[in-house]
Each structure stands twice: as structure tokens, then as C-alpha cells.
Design a protein around this motif. Structure first.
Motif, short mmCIF file in Angstrom:
data_model
loop_
_atom_site.label_atom_id
_atom_site.label_comp_id
_atom_site.label_asym_id
_atom_site.label_seq_id
_atom_site.Cartn_x
_atom_site.Cartn_y
_atom_site.Cartn_z
N ILE A 147 0.67 -0.99 0.06
CA ILE A 147 0.16 -0.19 -0.06
C ILE A 147 0.89 1.27 -0.14
O ILE A 147 0.50 2.21 -0.37
N MET A 148 1.48 1.42 0.76
CA MET A 148 2.45 2.70 0.80
C MET A 148 3.54 2.42 -0.96
O MET A 148 3.69 4.13 -0.81
N GLU A 149 3.67 1.72 -1.50
CA GLU A 149 4.17 1.90 -2.81
C GLU A 149 3.38 2.42 -3.64
O GLU A 149 3.82 3.50 -4.64
N ILE A 150 2.50 1.72 -3.52
CA ILE A 150 0.90 2.14 -4.03
C ILE A 150 0.28 3.46 -4.25
O ILE A 150 0.22 4.69 -4.61
N THR A 151 0.42 3.96 -3.01
CA THR A 151 0.64 5.75 -2.39
C THR A 151 1.26 6.66 -2.72
O THR A 151 1.10 7.83 -3.28
N LYS A 152 2.33 6.57 -2.31
CA LYS A 152 3.86 7.02 -3.53
C LYS A 152 3.41 7.22 -4.61
O LYS A 152 3.68 8.04 -4.86
N ILE A 153 3.66 6.25 -5.61
CA ILE A 153 3.36 6.10 -7.25
C ILE A 153 2.68 6.95 -7.24
O ILE A 153 2.42 8.22 -7.75
N LEU A 154 1.08 6.96 -6.57
CA LEU A 154 0.39 8.02 -6.97
C LEU A 154 0.26 9.68 -6.24
O LEU A 154 -0.34 10.29 -7.15
#
Length: 202
Positions: A174-181
Motif C-alpha cells: 500500500i505504501m508503494e502504491i500511495t507514493k506512486i499516486l
């Protein structure tokens, strides 16, 4: 990494990941909600996800190092079914509770004692459902040392599975996804901070 970037954007655009205030099945409050059941409705993206998962498994574990795929209904089972076809690997699944009619089995499909299985699931939070599945598999004499999830919510599953002697691998978290967004200016810094706080990351 290119796949993860595209995947994160796709999940957000199709409402498969939402940010806000949610109450999870466990009763816990969350600043985001993930529903990967949306993905199979988009066959091209679904196939990309399954192929990426297949490549990761080949690279990190090796197809020759396990006899069968296993999953827990329903989210993970849809992914595991597609993966079984791509890898030409047998598939079994573990019921959350044994059926109360017929044979009352908790593990479905053909298996033999001593078989080595690889568990597939969609989203890992605390690891509870996977751990229950692992216990049922071990009771049947099956061996399991690895599990693969699409998204790790980073809320204790890795550690809980390690305690069971099982290593958890992930396509993303979830952290990687949130950072990308956030980097693509699709979400605000406030949302990023909320997810950081929930996952206990900086």
C-alpha cells in the motif's frame, strides 16, 4: 517497477483502491480500501497482473520448487486459478470453514501427504485467513514455506506468517502504491501522510 506504476494508476482510476474513511471487515478503521475483485473485469490488466506474478514466482521461488498452488476463497482463488492455467500447475484450495455436508473437507482438490504447496492470496492485512489456511494444510500433511500476495497492507501479516515458518512475498504494498499516486499528483500529501501513519512508515 514499470508494471507496479501502471497497476497502481489502474487500481485508482477504476476505483479498486479508494482513499477516505472506511471500516474493514475486522471492524478496524482504515484510511483506504482495496478491492481487487474489480481487476478480473479488465482482462488485459488481469492477465498482466497474473503474468507479472508468474515471472516473480519463477524468479524468486522457481516453478520446480513446489508441487501445487493453493488459495483461500474467494479473492485469491480467482488469481490462483488464472495462474494455475499459465504455469500448468495443479490447484487446490482451503475453505475458511469445512463444509457441513458431504465429506466435510477443508482442503479441496487432489493432494497427497508431503506435497509442497505455494499459497496465493490477493490482499494481506494481518494474515489471519492465510494462517488458518496454512494450519489446515499442515493438518493434511502438506508442506508450505512461501506465500505470494498481490498487495500487502503492511499491518502485521509478514511477521505473523514468519512466526508460522512461512515467508510472505508481495507484488507491491500500500505504501508503494500511495507514493506512486502521490508522485503522479493523483492524491494529496494529506492522504499520503494518513497512509504513512496507518502503516507506521516514514
Amino acid at each position: 517497477m514499470e508494471f507496479v506504476k501502471e497497476f497502481a494508476t489502474f487500481l485508482f482510476q477504476k476505483g479498486s483502491i479508494k482513499f477516505g474513511d472506511f471500516t474493514l471487515a475486522s471492524g478496524k478503521k482504515s484510511s483506504y480500501y482495496i478491492d481487487l475483485r474489480v481487476v478480473p473485469s479488465f482482462p488485459h490488466q488481469f492477465r498482466k497482473m497474473v503474468k507479472y506474478l508468474q515471472n516473480q514466482i519463477i524468479e524468486k521461488i522457481g516453478l520446480e520448487n513446489f508441487d501445487s498452488l493453493v488459495s483461500v476463497p474467494t479473492g485469491g482463488l480467482i488469481i490462483a486459478s488464472a495462474l494455475a492455467i499459465e504455469t500448468v500447475k495443479p490447484l487446490i484450495y482451503v475453505r475458511t470453514k469445512p463444509k457441513d455436508y458431504g465429506t466435510s473437507k477443508s482442503v479441496e482438490g487432489y493432494f497427497e501427504k508431503g506435497m509442497k504447496v505455494l499459497m496465493i492470496d490477493d490482499v494481506a492485512t494481518t494474515g489471519g485467513s492465510v494462517i488458518n489456511g496454512i494450519k489446515s494444510l499442515k493438518q493434511e500433511g502438506l508442506e508450505i514455506s512461501d506465500t505470494y500476495v498481490i498487495i500487502n497492507r503492511m499491518e502485521g501479516a509478514t511477521e505473523a506468517l514468519r512466526d508460522e515458518g512461512v515467508k510472505m512475498h508481495q507484488l507491491t504494498d500500500i505504501m508503494e502504491i500511495t507514493k506512486i499516486l502521490y508522485e503522479q499528483k493523483m492524491i494529496s500529501e494529506e492522504i499520503l501522510d494518513k497512509v504513512k501513519m496507518q502503516t507506521g512508515t516514514n
